[in-house]
Design an enzyme around this catalytic site. Structure first.
Site, PDB file in Angstrom:
ATOM      1  N   MET A  92     -20.898  41.865  30.779  1.00  0.00           N
ATOM      2  CA  MET A  92     -22.020  41.108  29.777  1.00  0.00           C
ATOM      3  C   MET A  92     -21.998  39.631  30.286  1.00  0.00           C
ATOM      4  O   MET A  92     -22.144  38.675  29.312  1.00  0.00           O
ATOM      5  CB  MET A  92     -21.538  41.290  28.506  1.00  0.00           C
ATOM      6  CG  MET A  92     -21.534  42.762  27.852  1.00  0.00           C
ATOM      7  SD  MET A  92     -23.249  43.910  28.288  1.00  0.00           S
ATOM      8  CE  MET A  92     -23.907  43.938  26.687  1.00  0.00           C
ATOM      9  N   HIS A 111     -27.863  50.294  31.843  1.00  0.00           N
ATOM     10  CA  HIS A 111     -28.760  49.717  30.733  1.00  0.00           C
ATOM     11  C   HIS A 111     -29.169  50.845  29.856  1.00  0.00           C
ATOM     12  O   HIS A 111     -29.708  51.916  30.135  1.00  0.00           O
ATOM     13  CB  HIS A 111     -29.847  49.078  31.189  1.00  0.00           C
ATOM     14  CG  HIS A 111     -30.410  47.988  30.062  1.00  0.00           C
ATOM     15  ND1 HIS A 111     -29.846  46.845  29.409  1.00  0.00           N
ATOM     16  CD2 HIS A 111     -31.513  48.379  29.447  1.00  0.00           C
ATOM     17  CE1 HIS A 111     -30.604  46.458  28.785  1.00  0.00           C
ATOM     18  NE2 HIS A 111     -31.635  47.440  28.243  1.00  0.00           N
TER      19      HIS A 111
HETATM   20  C1  GAR Z   1     -23.298  50.438  27.430  1.00  0.00           C
HETATM   21  O1  GAR Z   1     -24.008  51.324  26.466  1.00  0.00           O
HETATM   22  C2  GAR Z   1     -24.028  49.847  28.384  1.00  0.00           C
HETATM   23  O2  GAR Z   1     -25.252  50.753  28.852  1.00  0.00           O
HETATM   24  C3  GAR Z   1     -24.308  48.750  27.910  1.00  0.00           C
HETATM   25  O3  GAR Z   1     -23.059  48.068  27.269  1.00  0.00           O
HETATM   26  C4  GAR Z   1     -22.438  49.299  26.934  1.00  0.00           C
HETATM   27  C5  GAR Z   1     -21.070  49.278  27.574  1.00  0.00           C
HETATM   28  O4  GAR Z   1     -20.215  50.135  27.054  1.00  0.00           O
HETATM   29  N1  GAR Z   1     -24.938  47.536  28.829  1.00  0.00           N
HETATM   30  C6  GAR Z   1     -25.856  46.698  28.644  1.00  0.00           C
HETATM   31  O5  GAR Z   1     -26.336  46.507  27.492  1.00  0.00           O
HETATM   32  C7  GAR Z   1     -25.961  45.909  29.731  1.00  0.00           C
HETATM   33  N2  GAR Z   1     -27.191  45.165  29.487  1.00  0.00           N
HETATM   34  P1  GAR Z   1     -18.786  50.693  27.738  1.00  0.00           P
HETATM   35  O6  GAR Z   1     -18.056  49.537  27.924  1.00  0.00           O
HETATM   36  O7  GAR Z   1     -18.250  51.541  26.920  1.00  0.00           O
HETATM   37  O8  GAR Z   1     -19.125  51.105  29.026  1.00  0.00           O
END
Ligand code: GAR
Length: 216
Positions: A92, A111
């Site tokens: 992030m 995403h």
């Molecule tokens: C996931 O849903 C991913 O798609 C999102 O953050 C989450 C991370 O989960 N990413 C974004 O929103 C990027 N713009 P995780 O740490 O359990 O993989």
């Protein structure tokens, strides 16, 4: 077989990293994880990775006054591990164009929307607010513009009338865990490749259909 050396960037719980970890253990999978790097020392995914024998590193963005200095430390960590492909997995931090260009064509992101719809934060909430009936997730090459870049693969899930951001996020996340290993394998194996700003190859319709959930 020549397995591509993958570095995973995380900021949080790392469930997509875990799904990639499961995938690379499969015989014949065309990639291996050589490092997991977090910009947050307290990321839960980092402890999980270390506990599962993965090499880990922290590049704490708070320790750097300028974004460029943070990114040059990140670049050094990636090159020190001889990373060939970077997978952002819930990482992030916005990246500068300079950093992205150094890895362009070699850096993927996941995403939680069917891009180009619903870029940015709370993609699932944006989908609910728009009233869409099908949501999903996208793996794409990272380019300087946020949540843009050539699409490698997408997975679709239905939206229910009574969905909340939490229930929709959970359904999309299940699809993410199938999608990222699939997309990374396409790129790492060379089955799919960049061609004129799009990703081509490796997308037979029957394979795509497996990414609808529930399956068609
Ligand atoms: C996931 O849903 C991913 O798609 C999102 O953050 C989450 C991370 O989960 N990413 C974004 O929103 C990027 N713009 P995780 O740490 O359990 O993989």
């Amino acid at each position: 077989m020549d397995r591509k050396r993958v570095g995973i960037l995380i900021s949080g719980r790392g469930s997509n990293m875990m799904s990639l970890f499961e995938a690379v253990r499969r015989p014949g999978y065309p990639a291996e994880i050589v490092t997991v790097i977090s910009n947050r020392p307290d990321a839960a995914g980092l402890a999980w990775a270390a506990g599962h024998g993965l090499a880990t590193a922290v590049v704490d963005h708070q320790a750097f006054a300028a974004r460029e200095d943070f990114e040059s430390a990140l670049h050094s960590a990636l090159t020190a591990a001889r990373v060939e492909l970077v997978c952002c997995a819930g990482f992030m931090r916005l990246m500068t164009a300079g950093f992205v260009r150094r890895w362009q064509g070699r850096m993927l992101n996941i995403h939680p929307s069917l891009l180009p719809a619903f870029k940015g934060l709370d993609a699932q909430g944006q989908a609910l607010a728009a009233g869409v009936k099908i949501a999903g997730c996208t793996v794409h090459f990272v380019v300087p513009e946020m949540d843009s870049g050539p699409i490698v693969a997408q997975a679709a899930v239905p939206v229910a009338d009574d969905d909340t951001p939490e229930t929709l996020s959970a359904r999309i996340l299940t699809a993410e865990h199938k999608l990222y290993p699939h997309a990374l394998a396409l790129i790492a194996s060379g089955a799919a490749r960049l061609d004129g700003g799009h990703v081509v190859g490796g997308h037979p319709v029957n394979q795509q259909a497996q990414l609808f959930s529930p399956a068609l």
